[in-house]
Design a protein around this motif. Structure first.
Motif, PDB file in Angstrom:
ATOM      1  N   ALA A 260       0.847  -1.190   0.000  1.00  0.00           N
ATOM      2  CA  ALA A 260       0.000   0.000   0.000  1.00  0.00           C
ATOM      3  C   ALA A 260       0.883   1.240   0.000  1.00  0.00           C
ATOM      4  O   ALA A 260       1.901   1.301   0.684  1.00  0.00           O
ATOM      5  CB  ALA A 260      -0.904   0.006   1.222  1.00  0.00           C
ATOM      6  N   GLU A 261       0.493   2.205  -0.805  1.00  0.00           N
ATOM      7  CA  GLU A 261       1.260   3.442  -0.866  1.00  0.00           C
ATOM      8  C   GLU A 261       1.006   4.248   0.397  1.00  0.00           C
ATOM      9  O   GLU A 261      -0.137   4.415   0.821  1.00  0.00           O
ATOM     10  CB  GLU A 261       0.846   4.264  -2.088  1.00  0.00           C
ATOM     11  CG  GLU A 261       1.263   3.648  -3.393  1.00  0.00           C
ATOM     12  CD  GLU A 261       0.950   4.565  -4.565  1.00  0.00           C
ATOM     13  OE1 GLU A 261       0.918   5.795  -4.371  1.00  0.00           O
ATOM     14  OE2 GLU A 261       0.744   4.035  -5.664  1.00  0.00           O
ATOM     15  N   THR A 262       2.066   4.700   0.974  1.00  0.00           N
ATOM     16  CA  THR A 262       1.924   5.555   2.144  1.00  0.00           C
ATOM     17  C   THR A 262       2.073   6.982   1.668  1.00  0.00           C
ATOM     18  O   THR A 262       3.145   7.396   1.237  1.00  0.00           O
ATOM     19  CB  THR A 262       2.990   5.229   3.212  1.00  0.00           C
ATOM     20  OG1 THR A 262       4.266   5.327   2.607  1.00  0.00           O
ATOM     21  CG2 THR A 262       2.798   3.821   3.747  1.00  0.00           C
ATOM     22  N   GLY A 263       0.997   7.701   1.693  1.00  0.00           N
ATOM     23  CA  GLY A 263       1.005   9.080   1.229  1.00  0.00           C
ATOM     24  C   GLY A 263       1.091  10.045   2.388  1.00  0.00           C
ATOM     25  O   GLY A 263       1.018   9.670   3.557  1.00  0.00           O
ATOM     26  N   ARG A 264       1.243  11.275   2.038  1.00  0.00           N
ATOM     27  CA  ARG A 264       1.271  12.313   3.064  1.00  0.00           C
ATOM     28  C   ARG A 264      -0.139  12.576   3.556  1.00  0.00           C
ATOM     29  O   ARG A 264      -1.090  12.569   2.790  1.00  0.00           O
ATOM     30  CB  ARG A 264       1.795  13.617   2.487  1.00  0.00           C
ATOM     31  CG  ARG A 264       3.236  13.623   2.189  1.00  0.00           C
ATOM     32  CD  ARG A 264       3.693  14.995   1.735  1.00  0.00           C
ATOM     33  NE  ARG A 264       2.592  15.947   1.598  1.00  0.00           N
ATOM     34  CZ  ARG A 264       2.665  17.097   0.984  1.00  0.00           C
ATOM     35  NH1 ARG A 264       3.766  17.451   0.421  1.00  0.00           N
ATOM     36  NH2 ARG A 264       1.638  17.913   0.902  1.00  0.00           N
ATOM     37  N   VAL A 265      -0.263  12.824   4.833  1.00  0.00           N
ATOM     38  CA  VAL A 265      -1.534  13.228   5.402  1.00  0.00           C
ATOM     39  C   VAL A 265      -1.551  14.751   5.368  1.00  0.00           C
ATOM     40  O   VAL A 265      -0.645  15.408   5.872  1.00  0.00           O
ATOM     41  CB  VAL A 265      -1.696  12.710   6.840  1.00  0.00           C
ATOM     42  CG1 VAL A 265      -2.998  13.203   7.438  1.00  0.00           C
ATOM     43  CG2 VAL A 265      -1.630  11.192   6.858  1.00  0.00           C
ATOM     44  N   VAL A 266      -2.575  15.296   4.744  1.00  0.00           N
ATOM     45  CA  VAL A 266      -2.656  16.741   4.569  1.00  0.00           C
ATOM     46  C   VAL A 266      -3.723  17.301   5.494  1.00  0.00           C
ATOM     47  O   VAL A 266      -4.849  16.800   5.544  1.00  0.00           O
ATOM     48  CB  VAL A 266      -3.002  17.079   3.099  1.00  0.00           C
ATOM     49  CG1 VAL A 266      -3.148  18.575   2.914  1.00  0.00           C
ATOM     50  CG2 VAL A 266      -1.947  16.521   2.168  1.00  0.00           C
ATOM     51  N   ASP A 267      -3.365  18.321   6.236  1.00  0.00           N
ATOM     52  CA  ASP A 267      -4.333  19.026   7.072  1.00  0.00           C
ATOM     53  C   ASP A 267      -5.086  19.992   6.159  1.00  0.00           C
ATOM     54  O   ASP A 267      -4.518  20.954   5.643  1.00  0.00           O
ATOM     55  CB  ASP A 267      -3.616  19.778   8.191  1.00  0.00           C
ATOM     56  CG  ASP A 267      -4.586  20.430   9.158  1.00  0.00           C
ATOM     57  OD1 ASP A 267      -5.795  20.516   8.845  1.00  0.00           O
ATOM     58  OD2 ASP A 267      -4.144  20.859  10.235  1.00  0.00           O
ATOM     59  N   LEU A 268      -6.356  19.704   5.928  1.00  0.00           N
ATOM     60  CA  LEU A 268      -7.123  20.489   4.960  1.00  0.00           C
ATOM     61  C   LEU A 268      -7.282  21.947   5.372  1.00  0.00           C
ATOM     62  O   LEU A 268      -7.272  22.836   4.523  1.00  0.00           O
ATOM     63  CB  LEU A 268      -8.483  19.846   4.729  1.00  0.00           C
ATOM     64  CG  LEU A 268      -8.440  18.478   4.053  1.00  0.00           C
ATOM     65  CD1 LEU A 268      -9.855  17.930   3.894  1.00  0.00           C
ATOM     66  CD2 LEU A 268      -7.768  18.571   2.704  1.00  0.00           C
ATOM     67  N   MET A 269      -7.422  22.202   6.666  1.00  0.00           N
ATOM     68  CA  MET A 269      -7.585  23.601   7.105  1.00  0.00           C
ATOM     69  C   MET A 269      -6.296  24.389   6.851  1.00  0.00           C
ATOM     70  O   MET A 269      -6.340  25.525   6.407  1.00  0.00           O
ATOM     71  CB  MET A 269      -7.963  23.663   8.589  1.00  0.00           C
ATOM     72  CG  MET A 269      -9.413  23.306   8.849  1.00  0.00           C
ATOM     73  SD  MET A 269     -10.585  24.295   7.890  1.00  0.00           S
ATOM     74  CE  MET A 269     -10.292  25.929   8.520  1.00  0.00           C
ATOM     75  N   VAL A 270      -5.168  23.784   7.119  1.00  0.00           N
ATOM     76  CA  VAL A 270      -3.888  24.473   6.873  1.00  0.00           C
ATOM     77  C   VAL A 270      -3.728  24.728   5.377  1.00  0.00           C
ATOM     78  O   VAL A 270      -3.318  25.808   4.955  1.00  0.00           O
ATOM     79  CB  VAL A 270      -2.716  23.641   7.436  1.00  0.00           C
ATOM     80  CG1 VAL A 270      -1.381  24.226   7.006  1.00  0.00           C
ATOM     81  CG2 VAL A 270      -2.800  23.570   8.949  1.00  0.00           C
ATOM     82  N   ALA A 271      -4.091  23.714   4.549  1.00  0.00           N
ATOM     83  CA  ALA A 271      -3.988  23.884   3.097  1.00  0.00           C
ATOM     84  C   ALA A 271      -4.923  24.983   2.611  1.00  0.00           C
ATOM     85  O   ALA A 271      -4.562  25.785   1.742  1.00  0.00           O
ATOM     86  CB  ALA A 271      -4.307  22.563   2.397  1.00  0.00           C
ATOM     87  N   LEU A 272      -6.137  25.049   3.166  1.00  0.00           N
ATOM     88  CA  LEU A 272      -7.093  26.091   2.780  1.00  0.00           C
ATOM     89  C   LEU A 272      -6.588  27.473   3.179  1.00  0.00           C
ATOM     90  O   LEU A 272      -6.638  28.411   2.385  1.00  0.00           O
ATOM     91  CB  LEU A 272      -8.454  25.821   3.427  1.00  0.00           C
ATOM     92  CG  LEU A 272      -9.524  26.872   3.193  1.00  0.00           C
ATOM     93  CD1 LEU A 272      -9.857  26.984   1.717  1.00  0.00           C
ATOM     94  CD2 LEU A 272     -10.767  26.563   3.994  1.00  0.00           C
ATOM     95  N   GLN A 273      -6.087  27.590   4.396  1.00  0.00           N
ATOM     96  CA  GLN A 273      -5.564  28.886   4.855  1.00  0.00           C
ATOM     97  C   GLN A 273      -4.379  29.325   3.996  1.00  0.00           C
ATOM     98  O   GLN A 273      -4.268  30.500   3.640  1.00  0.00           O
ATOM     99  CB  GLN A 273      -5.167  28.794   6.327  1.00  0.00           C
ATOM    100  CG  GLN A 273      -6.356  28.659   7.248  1.00  0.00           C
ATOM    101  CD  GLN A 273      -5.973  28.263   8.663  1.00  0.00           C
ATOM    102  OE1 GLN A 273      -4.822  27.928   8.935  1.00  0.00           O
ATOM    103  NE2 GLN A 273      -6.950  28.302   9.570  1.00  0.00           N
ATOM    104  N   GLU A 274      -3.522  28.387   3.645  1.00  0.00           N
ATOM    105  CA  GLU A 274      -2.367  28.712   2.793  1.00  0.00           C
ATOM    106  C   GLU A 274      -2.839  29.171   1.415  1.00  0.00           C
ATOM    107  O   GLU A 274      -2.330  30.135   0.851  1.00  0.00           O
ATOM    108  CB  GLU A 274      -1.467  27.478   2.668  1.00  0.00           C
ATOM    109  CG  GLU A 274      -0.258  27.685   1.808  1.00  0.00           C
ATOM    110  CD  GLU A 274       0.771  28.602   2.439  1.00  0.00           C
ATOM    111  OE1 GLU A 274       1.596  29.134   1.682  1.00  0.00           O
ATOM    112  OE2 GLU A 274       0.755  28.799   3.670  1.00  0.00           O
TER     113      GLU A 274
END
Length: 136
Positions: free
Chosen positions: A81-95
């Protein structure tokens, strides 16, 4: 009602293959030449390497060989299984908002206003039971 029983009969008309064939088209030599040039331009001869290996056909051939020899086909190894990055959606939205504001030349602190308090939810008065009049 979506479906309803009916005594009506439907008649289907079947067309002959000759009726379904497309009409004849005249193509000029220039159009054929342009089509050949387009195909030649889009054709790749460098489809060699691991990324272009047809693993499905190989697996089917191995399965057929195993069945022909009355043995159990080999199972493909489970792909990790590919281990991907976990993205914090709120941080991405604010950025994203900060970048958009910077692109428009805005400062995110310039336009911050306190929201006025909303009116509290109105409640209805409790209903009182009505009195029945007797023998009126």
């Amino acid at each position: 009602m979506a479906l309803e029983r009916s005594s009506k009969v439907a008649v289907a008309k079947f067309a002959s293959p000759a009726e379904l064939a497309p009409e004849a088209v005249t193509v000029t030599d220039a159009e054929i030449s342009e089509a050949e040039q387009l195909i030649a331009g889009m054709t790749r001869d460098d489809l060699v390497g691991e990324e272009f290996t047809d693993r499905y056909t190989e697996a089917v051939e191995q399965m057929l060989d195993a069945k022909r020899e009355h043995r159990e086909p080999t199972r493909a190894p489970a792909e990790p299984a590919e281990t991907g990055r976990v993205v914090d959606l709120m941080v991405a939205l604010q950025e994203s908002v900060r970048k958009a504001q910077a692109a428009r030349g805005e400062d995110s602190r310039d336009e911050v206003h306190e929201m006025p308090e909303s009116n509290p939810k109105k409640t209805m008065a409790a209903k009182k039971p009505t009195r029945r009049q007797r023998g009126a």
